[in-house]
Design a protein around this motif. Sequence first.
Motif, PDB file in Angstrom:
ATOM      1  N   PRO A  68       0.863  -1.166  -0.242  1.00 53.61           N
ATOM      2  CA  PRO A  68       0.070  -0.058  -0.038  1.00 53.61           C
ATOM      3  C   PRO A  68       0.666   1.165   0.017  1.00 53.61           C
ATOM      4  N   LEU A  71       2.180   1.922  -3.349  1.00 49.05           N
ATOM      5  CA  LEU A  71       1.010   2.194  -4.247  1.00 49.05           C
ATOM      6  C   LEU A  71       0.877   3.865  -3.995  1.00 49.05           C
ATOM      7  N   ALA A  72       0.834   4.156  -2.808  1.00 48.90           N
ATOM      8  CA  ALA A  72       0.803   5.414  -2.628  1.00 48.90           C
ATOM      9  C   ALA A  72       1.820   6.344  -3.100  1.00 48.90           C
ATOM     10  N   TYR A  75       1.010   6.829  -6.701  1.00 48.81           N
ATOM     11  CA  TYR A  75       0.273   7.883  -7.230  1.00 48.81           C
ATOM     12  C   TYR A  75       0.845   9.342  -6.927  1.00 48.81           C
ATOM     13  N   MET A  88     -10.338   5.284  -6.679  1.00 48.64           N
ATOM     14  CA  MET A  88     -10.360   4.517  -5.770  1.00 48.64           C
ATOM     15  C   MET A  88     -11.834   4.545  -5.066  1.00 48.64           C
ATOM     16  N   GLU A 100      -8.348  -4.486   0.570  1.00 50.68           N
ATOM     17  CA  GLU A 100      -7.355  -3.652  -0.022  1.00 50.68           C
ATOM     18  C   GLU A 100      -7.727  -2.555  -0.807  1.00 50.68           C
ATOM     19  N   ARG A 104      -6.236   1.192  -0.333  1.00 48.34           N
ATOM     20  CA  ARG A 104      -5.845   2.095  -1.396  1.00 48.34           C
ATOM     21  C   ARG A 104      -6.539   3.532  -1.686  1.00 48.34           C
ATOM     22  N   GLN A 105      -7.690   3.338  -1.392  1.00 48.63           N
ATOM     23  CA  GLN A 105      -8.630   4.560  -1.147  1.00 48.63           C
ATOM     24  C   GLN A 105      -8.233   5.673  -0.034  1.00 48.63           C
ATOM     25  N   SER A 108      -4.796   7.166  -0.966  1.00 49.81           N
ATOM     26  CA  SER A 108      -4.931   8.193  -2.276  1.00 49.81           C
ATOM     27  C   SER A 108      -5.483   9.185  -1.529  1.00 49.81           C
ATOM     28  N   GLN A 138      -2.532  -0.215   8.793  1.00 46.08           N
ATOM     29  CA  GLN A 138      -2.547   1.157   7.970  1.00 46.08           C
ATOM     30  C   GLN A 138      -3.343   2.266   9.022  1.00 46.08           C
TER      31      GLN A 138
END
Length: 400
Positions: A68, A71-72, A75, A88, A100, A104-105, A108, A138
């Motif tokens: 994660p 991924l952030a 972005y 997301m 997941e 990710r949302q 983001s 998280q």
Amino acid sequence: MSDNAPTAVLTEQPVLEADTLLEVIQRHFEASREVRRGICLLNVGQHTQAVEAFSRAAELGCVDRSLPSYLAACYLAKGQPTDAADTMAKAVDAHPSRAELRIRQALSQWAAGMRDEAITTLRAAISINPEHAELHFQLGTLLTLVERYDEAELRFTQALNLDGDHTDSLVSLAMCCGVRNAPDEAFKLLQRAQSRRPYDARIGLLLAQAAKAVSEQGEDHRVRAVMPEDELEADCRGVDELSSVIQQDPGFVDAFLSLPSGMAGPRIFAMLLRTLEVALERQPEHAELHFHCGRVLERLGRHDEAINRNERAVKLDPRFTRALIELGRLYHRTDRNADAATRLEQAVAAGAEYPDVYFMLGNVYRQGGEVTRARDAYEHALDLNGSFAAARNALAALSS
């Protein structure tokens, strides 16, 4: 992230240039040496020197990141965090129970500056999936960023209750212990984390710092830091991941093969060969993978096997010009001039009308005693590139 957590392959990643790839490889090996040195120093009680070694390794980039977080970062690198958050949100609406996607949302949203919304998103996800360790981790991570350490510590503790192997939660919980001035607790947690990820320089650094802090308080805790696995074993561990990348973009191999001979040893190419072989097990009819496998075999000096791989590529795609040219070069190098001429002629017929191909063809003809055909080939090369000195010199040599 838990060491056995699901991973994903990101697409549209830029292919590394050769000089960048070489730097990455060099930094990796240098960081690995510093990690091993740091562990040795730590185990003999030289905490200050261990901190210095781990610090150097961390500066070189030898730190794992959770999916994660990665991924952030992607972005953010694209410069479109708000668009990512909107995308997301739509995905979460379609699949509200997928943890997941919620993570990710939230990441983001955080990247887009929507901090409260990000925390709310994770709280909502936990209400749906209260037994999901990564969600608690998280949320704890975001809470530390707004300095709500008490709740963050509870979240990390809960993540470990749900998943005792969640290494990142061990590290984050240790950091919370450090905030409330409990180095002894931090030390024990970090020693557990280091045993799970001994190759991670950041964990080694934190353990060395905690050991030093405990020692300065007059407590004597023997450090039993674990040495990372052998580097060859570590290479094997990453083969599946790299093979997935190469499956999506076989041209990634070009960066490795463009490295100067003296700057990348057999070990690098043996690792790359294993990676390509894994990819071919999944896609045995992929002509380009066979071609790249042949190029790596040739780099390793295994010429007959290289020829076989390229022949397989041409069988799958008879107009695969790069494989045809490679076969011409390999046959020429192994004194099979008739085969070399056939494959180079097929390459030209398939559209590879390039100066260097005609030049190579001219050399093959000349060595086979076909002077007229050699002259024609050199002239074709010069028609395409009038400043091609090697072709001009070869043509002049035929007339002398």
